[in-house]
Design an enzyme around this catalytic site. Structure first.
Site, PDB file in Angstrom:
ATOM      1  N   HIS A 176       0.818  -1.222   0.000  1.00 49.88           N
ATOM      2  CA  HIS A 176       0.000   0.000   0.000  1.00 49.88           C
ATOM      3  C   HIS A 176       0.855   1.277   0.000  1.00 49.88           C
ATOM      4  O   HIS A 176       0.363   2.346  -0.304  1.00 49.88           O
ATOM      5  CB  HIS A 176      -1.047  -0.011   1.115  1.00 49.88           C
ATOM      6  CG  HIS A 176      -0.529   0.322   2.481  1.00 49.88           C
ATOM      7  ND1 HIS A 176       0.219  -0.544   3.226  1.00 49.88           N
ATOM      8  CD2 HIS A 176      -0.670   1.423   3.246  1.00 49.88           C
ATOM      9  CE1 HIS A 176       0.517   0.021   4.376  1.00 49.88           C
ATOM     10  NE2 HIS A 176      -0.013   1.224   4.426  1.00 49.88           N
ATOM     11  N   LYS A 180       0.704   5.661  -2.030  1.00 48.84           N
ATOM     12  CA  LYS A 180       0.796   6.947  -1.322  1.00 48.84           C
ATOM     13  C   LYS A 180       1.256   8.052  -2.273  1.00 48.84           C
ATOM     14  O   LYS A 180       2.122   7.825  -3.126  1.00 48.84           O
ATOM     15  CB  LYS A 180       1.744   6.829  -0.126  1.00 48.84           C
ATOM     16  CG  LYS A 180       1.187   5.855   0.913  1.00 48.84           C
ATOM     17  CD  LYS A 180       1.793   6.033   2.258  1.00 48.84           C
ATOM     18  CE  LYS A 180       1.286   4.970   3.230  1.00 48.84           C
ATOM     19  NZ  LYS A 180       0.400   5.455   4.249  1.00 48.84           N
ATOM     20  N   HIS A 238       7.696  -2.167   2.132  1.00 51.64           N
ATOM     21  CA  HIS A 238       7.464  -0.729   1.946  1.00 51.64           C
ATOM     22  C   HIS A 238       8.768   0.046   1.694  1.00 51.64           C
ATOM     23  O   HIS A 238       8.871   0.830   0.758  1.00 51.64           O
ATOM     24  CB  HIS A 238       6.768  -0.117   3.176  1.00 51.64           C
ATOM     25  CG  HIS A 238       5.487  -0.813   3.561  1.00 51.64           C
ATOM     26  ND1 HIS A 238       4.684  -1.421   2.638  1.00 51.64           N
ATOM     27  CD2 HIS A 238       4.857  -0.969   4.756  1.00 51.64           C
ATOM     28  CE1 HIS A 238       3.632  -1.935   3.256  1.00 51.64           C
ATOM     29  NE2 HIS A 238       3.713  -1.682   4.541  1.00 51.64           N
ATOM     30  N   ARG A 346      15.159  10.933   2.779  1.00 53.06           N
ATOM     31  CA  ARG A 346      16.062  12.062   3.002  1.00 53.06           C
ATOM     32  C   ARG A 346      17.324  11.831   2.160  1.00 53.06           C
ATOM     33  O   ARG A 346      18.097  10.915   2.423  1.00 53.06           O
ATOM     34  CB  ARG A 346      16.406  12.127   4.495  1.00 53.06           C
ATOM     35  CG  ARG A 346      17.089  13.390   4.949  1.00 53.06           C
ATOM     36  CD  ARG A 346      17.102  13.430   6.479  1.00 53.06           C
ATOM     37  NE  ARG A 346      15.780  13.739   7.005  1.00 53.06           N
ATOM     38  CZ  ARG A 346      15.378  14.947   7.394  1.00 53.06           C
ATOM     39  NH1 ARG A 346      16.225  15.957   7.375  1.00 53.06           N
ATOM     40  NH2 ARG A 346      14.165  15.145   7.839  1.00 53.06           N
TER      41      ARG A 346
HETATM   42  C1  BG6 Z   1       1.480  -2.234   7.414  1.00 51.52           C
HETATM   43  C2  BG6 Z   1       2.213  -2.878   8.557  1.00 51.52           C
HETATM   44  O1  BG6 Z   1       1.853  -2.815   6.186  1.00 51.52           O
HETATM   45  O2  BG6 Z   1       1.757  -0.855   7.391  1.00 51.52           O
HETATM   46  C3  BG6 Z   1       1.845  -2.222   9.877  1.00 51.52           C
HETATM   47  O3  BG6 Z   1       1.860  -4.254   8.592  1.00 51.52           O
HETATM   48  C4  BG6 Z   1       2.050  -0.725   9.782  1.00 51.52           C
HETATM   49  O4  BG6 Z   1       2.604  -2.758  10.949  1.00 51.52           O
HETATM   50  C5  BG6 Z   1       1.351  -0.171   8.557  1.00 51.52           C
HETATM   51  O5  BG6 Z   1       1.534  -0.131  10.964  1.00 51.52           O
HETATM   52  C6  BG6 Z   1       1.646   1.295   8.351  1.00 51.52           C
HETATM   53  O6  BG6 Z   1       0.842   1.812   7.329  1.00 51.52           O
HETATM   54  P1  BG6 Z   1       0.539   3.374   7.268  1.00 51.52           P
HETATM   55  O7  BG6 Z   1      -0.194   3.538   5.976  1.00 51.52           O
HETATM   56  O8  BG6 Z   1      -0.290   3.700   8.463  1.00 51.52           O
HETATM   57  O9  BG6 Z   1       1.855   4.058   7.307  1.00 51.52           O
END
Ligand code: BG6
Length: 490
Positions: A176, A180, A238, A346
């Site tokens: 996800h 963003k 991520h 950064r």
């Molecule tokens: C998820 C993780 O993929 O992303 C979580 O499993 C984390 O541990 C979350 O809290 C953070 O997502 P965001 O969009 O709130 O930064």
């Protein structure tokens, strides 16, 4: 978006993610008329639920505003639900019969399956879907969520399993962070501006730090977290995705496969991490904290196995062995229960050569603030305004809430789910990207587990283990601590 087709979106599962993210996102997309006309929604899970019960579960997360009630009713009228097993062929055949009944008379039907499921049932469900529930006259796509395995071997097994059932164009692996705003902006920023590209290399950049910080702990979900740890939860996906967008070469075009080819190429230049390349931490309670939550450490969470060595903080130094980046450390840093919530990239530039200001200059930094409060700013030196000839640090600032008044950015899930309807895989992870990511992290993860490597304790609400700061310093990242960017208020 084609509106003549008849589309069905099928949400498989009624778990946490479904009620907190998937149903609300589908509602927002529906509310804003972004979904193809005639889309219907179908939930399928083991629990015996009615639409009313399902609706009640989702209600706290739907954010229905005054004036939207009628539209909201309409959304729920398009919802259906069936309970069934994840293992039974007959239950999936029944699901298909129900779908066919709902789709009757439509000239063309597409089916989109969102598999928000525990990994343990993933294989049987995908087999059944492929066998019994594919669209007969239109596309079928599936969305899947991490964990995509636990290491290189298990992830490869999953990829092979999926490849035996679906074509890569049908599989949408969600990360996800790729939905963003500021992560998507990286491409435009880098390749749509003459000003950055000539300096985007080892001749000018000293180091790159990509951070993810949360100011809360596992909040009773430690049992789940403990199976994965922060490296699998955040860093391997991520942060590495962000790294690949920051470091890749310019793709031949904006076609999803051209972009993903470049991402894979840059990942291939990174060798697997070793223990010496990382600092691992685990939070302990801060007995002096006023917030009772902060007095508890990770191991105090009743759902965490006693004595667990799972890291809740990690910093890793990755090196990209290619002509552009040779010798430039990429520091990935992520952690729970830290001093603040933020995610940012950064880029720290090198010192100015041939200094004439008696060492008063500080390094330039380009900061891409992913959240909270999307922003882009360049830290730079300027003459102190006024009669003196001193210099000071300041910034060139593009803060979204100041520059784009009243802007409402879509949630990452809104963009990504819409992309699946539109058939765009640009912001989804391809199987070869995934296997490169696992190649980099698997030996380290195995070593942590087999040798029972102990993370360094850090206090809830702190900046993490001090060893991480030392590691950053050793890797050409200078933290001056003399300047704080003040986020403009709305
Ligand atoms: C998820 C993780 O993929 O992303 C979580 O499993 C984390 O541990 C979350 O809290 C953070 O997502 P965001 O969009 O709130 O930064």
């Amino acid at each position: 978006m084609a509106s003549s087709s008849f589309n069905s979106s099928y949400v498989v599962s009624q778990g946490d993610l479904a009620k907190k993210k998937i149903y609300p996102t589908l509602w927002w997309l529906f509310r804003d008329n972004l979904l193809p006309q005639s889309t219907m929604f179908f939930g399928y899970a083991r629990s015996k639920l009615t639409i009313e019960l399902l609706r009640a579960k989702c209600e706290p997360y739907m954010k229905v505003k005054p004036g939207e009630e009628e539209r909201h009713e309409e959304f729920w009228r398009l919802n259906h639900y069936a309970a069934g097993s994840y293992e039974s062929d007959e239950d999936f055949a029944e699901l298909d019969r129900q779908l066919v009944r709902l789709e009757a008379n439509a000239p063309r039907v597409n089916r989109l399956f969102y598999l928000a499921l525990p990994p343990s049932v993933f294989e049987p469900v995908t087999v059944h879907l492929q066998r019994t529930c594919m669209a007969q006259n239109g596309w079928t796509r599936i969305i899947i969520e991490k964990p995509f395995g636990r290491d290189a071997a298990s992830s490869q097994k999953l990829s092979d399993h999926l490849a035996g059932l679906f074509r890569e164009e049908q599989i949408y692996r969600i990360d996800h962070y790729l939905g963003k705003e500021m992560v998507q902006n990286l491409m435009t920023l880098r390749f749509g501006n003459r000003i950055f590209s000539p300096t985007w290399n080892r001749d000018n950049i000293a180091s790159v730090q990509i951070s993810f910080k949360e100011d809360f702990g596992t909040q009773g979900r430690g049992g789940y977290f403990d199976e994965f740890g922060i490296i699998r939860d955040v860093m391997q996906n991520h942060l590495l995705q962000i790294l690949s967008l920051v470091a890749m070469e310019k793709p031949a075009s904006c076609h999803p496969d051209d972009i993903r080819n470049e991402k894979v190429k840059v990942l291939k230049c990174i060798r697997p991490l070793q223990l010496d390349d990382v600092v691992l931490g685990q939070y302990v309670g801060d007995p002096e904290a006023s917030d009772p939550e902060a007095r508890l450490g990770y191991l105090d969470d009743a759902t965490v196995p006693a004595g667990s060595n799972t890291p809740t903080f990690a910093m890793a130094v990755l090196k990209i062995n290619n002509e552009r980046w040779d010798g430039v450390p990429f520091l990935l840093r992520c952690g729970k229960a830290l001093n603040e919530r933020k995610a940012e990239v950064r880029i720290q530039y090198q010192d100015v050569s041939g200094d004439i200001f008696d060492g008063k200059g500080k390094r330039n930094e380009l900061v891409i603030r992913v959240q909270p409060g999307e922003a882009l700013y360049i830290k730079m030196m300027t003459k102190s305004p006024g009669i003196t000839f001193d210099m000071e640090e300041t910034e060139l600032d593009l803060t979204y809430c100041s520059r784009y008044k009243g802007l409402k950015l879509p949630d990452a899930y809104e963009r990504l789910i819409l992309d699946v309807f539109c058939g765009s895989q640009m912001h989804f992870v391809r199987s070869d990207e995934l296997s490169e990511a696992w190649r980099i992290f698997t030996p380290l993860l195995h070593q942590i587990e087999t040798e029972d490597i102990r993370p360094t304790p850090y206090k809830y609400g702190s900046r993490g283990p001090k060893e991480a700061n030392e590691m950053a310093k050793r890797n050409n990242f200078v933290f001056y601590g003399t300047y704080t960017w003040v986020r403009p208020q709305h």
